[in-house]
Design an enzyme around this catalytic site. Structure first.
Site, PDB file in Angstrom:
ATOM      1  N   GLU A   1      -3.888   6.553  -3.873  1.00  0.00           N
ATOM      2  CA  GLU A   1      -5.168   5.843  -3.978  1.00  0.00           C
ATOM      3  C   GLU A   1      -6.205   6.635  -4.777  1.00  0.00           C
ATOM      4  OE1 GLU A   1      -5.343   5.601   0.261  1.00  0.00           O
ATOM      5  OE2 GLU A   1      -4.836   3.479   0.316  1.00  0.00           O
TER       6      GLU A   1
ATOM      7  N   LEU B   1       0.147  -2.674  -1.718  1.00  0.00           N
ATOM      8  CA  LEU B   1      -0.896  -3.651  -1.371  1.00  0.00           C
ATOM      9  C   LEU B   1      -1.963  -2.924  -0.562  1.00  0.00           C
ATOM     10  CD1 LEU B   1      -0.847  -6.463  -2.410  1.00  0.00           C
ATOM     11  CD2 LEU B   1       0.061  -7.245  -0.253  1.00  0.00           C
ATOM     12  N   ASP B   2      -2.997  -2.515  -1.265  1.00  0.00           N
ATOM     13  CA  ASP B   2      -4.055  -1.741  -0.621  1.00  0.00           C
ATOM     14  C   ASP B   2      -5.079  -2.685   0.008  1.00  0.00           C
ATOM     15  OD1 ASP B   2      -5.481   0.801  -0.164  1.00  0.00           O
ATOM     16  OD2 ASP B   2      -6.994  -0.169  -1.398  1.00  0.00           O
TER      17      ASP B   2
ATOM     18  N   GLU C   1       3.213   4.423  -0.872  1.00  0.00           N
ATOM     19  CA  GLU C   1       2.495   4.636   0.386  1.00  0.00           C
ATOM     20  C   GLU C   1       3.273   4.060   1.567  1.00  0.00           C
ATOM     21  OE1 GLU C   1      -1.949   3.816   0.551  1.00  0.00           O
ATOM     22  OE2 GLU C   1      -1.239   2.856   2.377  1.00  0.00           O
ATOM     23  N   GLU C   2       4.134   3.101   1.311  1.00  0.00           N
ATOM     24  CA  GLU C   2       4.899   2.456   2.381  1.00  0.00           C
ATOM     25  C   GLU C   2       6.150   3.226   2.793  1.00  0.00           C
ATOM     26  OE1 GLU C   2       4.162  -0.122   4.187  1.00  0.00           O
ATOM     27  OE2 GLU C   2       2.352  -0.692   3.104  1.00  0.00           O
TER      28      GLU C   2
ATOM     29  N   ASP D   1       2.830  -6.704   2.421  1.00  0.00           N
ATOM     30  CA  ASP D   1       2.803  -5.378   1.796  1.00  0.00           C
ATOM     31  C   ASP D   1       4.214  -4.826   1.598  1.00  0.00           C
ATOM     32  OD1 ASP D   1       2.811  -5.248   4.540  1.00  0.00           O
ATOM     33  OD2 ASP D   1       1.160  -3.822   4.710  1.00  0.00           O
TER      34      ASP D   1
ATOM     35  N   ASP E   1      15.062 -17.325   8.103  1.00  0.00           N
ATOM     36  CA  ASP E   1      15.012 -16.152   7.232  1.00  0.00           C
ATOM     37  C   ASP E   1      14.080 -15.118   7.860  1.00  0.00           C
ATOM     38  OD1 ASP E   1      16.515 -17.529   5.421  1.00  0.00           O
ATOM     39  OD2 ASP E   1      14.756 -18.318   4.358  1.00  0.00           O
TER      40      ASP E   1
ATOM     41  N   ASP F   1       0.497   2.353  -4.315  1.00  0.00           N
ATOM     42  CA  ASP F   1       0.162   1.716  -3.040  1.00  0.00           C
ATOM     43  C   ASP F   1       0.366   0.230  -3.315  1.00  0.00           C
ATOM     44  OD1 ASP F   1      -0.883   0.614  -0.801  1.00  0.00           O
ATOM     45  OD2 ASP F   1      -2.821   1.640  -0.888  1.00  0.00           O
TER      46      ASP F   1
END
Ligand code: AHM
Ligand code: MG
Length: 334
Positions: free
Chosen positions: A274, A117-118, A92-93, A69, A63, A115
């Site tokens: 953020e 995963l900051d 943010e990604e 993130d 896989d 965001d």
């Protein structure tokens, strides 16, 4: 023993305080809570599942292994797309915002920014990370797909904002503009339970939080303020995950700084994903959030999705101290 209040119950109770509320915001917050639980599950078993590491790598079963993130980003988008209350997201990604298809039955009124995963530099080494989110009411025609202007609203227009901290326990903290409340995930029942009611930030605290490794790259007035923090015997705490640093300051008091450096002349942190949501929370808890050029963060004009800002936020008296240092030591404008 006091009765447990779950996040869903709390949100529903709050909805009843607003007679005209139709439950859309309630639904959205609940969906974000669901996404947070899914992300939390993966964050907790990340090491076991070999989910850490570079995107596009393959795991043993062939896989495609997703970076955590990106996984969090996909889950948030999925949950919000299916909620029916959200007409689009900006993350943010993602370079661009993502409009959701216009629904036939009802026209969604809100857009969500996040965001996913900051603190990404902490992910691979088991140090706390967080999700940050903000909710705006759309300003474009509800019959049409959402537009860029729906996202480029000032922080003062936030309807709700919050964060999830994946730490020693998992917490969801949010505000709809009437105070700040925190919920701790009880893994045995899979529910966020009210644990921190009406959070109030102390007027001062014993901590300052800044990447002091950049000291020589800061402007002179910022260096003078950092010297002052050190002279006052304040303790330096810097996790490199803004959610974690702000969470500590919210409870114990202190100041968080991310000034401009030579590498980041506009600052590093993103205003939309953020700075604005966390400033909304800090202000709702009685704190202050300003740029290092002394403008209130929530008043800053939004020009583009990935706009950056400098920031100083936390205990109100300490932000005032920082402001006084900047006013005193900034070179005169020519
Ligand atoms: P990220 O969104 O790429 O994770 O970057 C944001 C993070 C903040 O959580 C943290 O305060 C800051 O970047 C740390 O940056 P630095 O390593 O320059 O001090
Ligand atoms: Mg970030």
């Amino acid at each position: 023993m006091s009765r447990i209040v779950t996040l869903d119950e709390f949100i529903l109770r709050r909805q009843k305080d607003f007679p005209l509320a139709k439950g859309e915001l309630t639904g959205l917050l609940r969906d974000i809570g669901v996404a947070a639980k899914i992300v939390n599950r993966e964050v907790n078993k990340a090491g076991l599942l070999n989910i850490l590491g570079v995107a596009d790598a393959e795991n043993a079963s062939g896989d495609v292994v997703q970076k955590l993130d990106l996984y969090a980003n996909d889950k948030l988008i999925d949950c919000l797309k299916n909620s029916g209350e959200c007409c689009g997201v900006a993350s943010e990604e993602n370079e661009e915002f993502i409009p959701f298809p216009v629904l036939e039955s009802k026209s969604a009124k809100y857009v969500v920014v996040f965001d996913p995963l900051d603190g990404s530099s902490n992910i691979d080494v088991n140090v706390s990370v967080g999700t940050i989110f903000g909710i705006y009411r759309r300003i474009s025609d509800p019959a049409e797909p959402c537009q860029l202007k729906d996202f480029l609203q000032k922080g003062t227009e936030l309807v709700a904002a919050g964060y999830v901290l994946y730490g020693t326990s998992t917490l969801l903290v949010y505000s709809t503009g009437a105070g700040v409340n925190g919920f701790t995930l009880d893994p045995t029942i899979g529910e966020f339970c009210l644990s921190h009611r009406s959070i109030k930030i102390p007027d001062r605290g014993n901590y300052y939080s800044v990447n002091q490794g950049y000291y020589l790259k800061f402007d002179v007035e910022m260096r003078r303020f950092i010297d002052h923090c050190s002279d006052m015997n304040l303790r330096l705490r810097y996790i490199g995950s803004m959610v974690s640093d702000i969470h500590r300051i919210l409870f114990q008091g202190g100041i968080f700084l991310y000034p401009n450096t030579r590498k980041y002349p506009q600052g590093k942190l993103r205003l939309l994903y953020e700075c604005n949501p966390l400033s909304f929370i800090v202000e709702q808890a009685g704190g202050k959030a300003i740029s290092c050029q002394l403008e209130r963060i929530l008043d800053l004009e939004m020009r583009e999705l990935h706009q950056k800002a400098t920031i100083a936020m936390g205990s109100p008296a300490m932000v005032d101290d920082m402001k006084a240092f900047v006013e005193r030591y900034s070179p005169p404008k020519s």
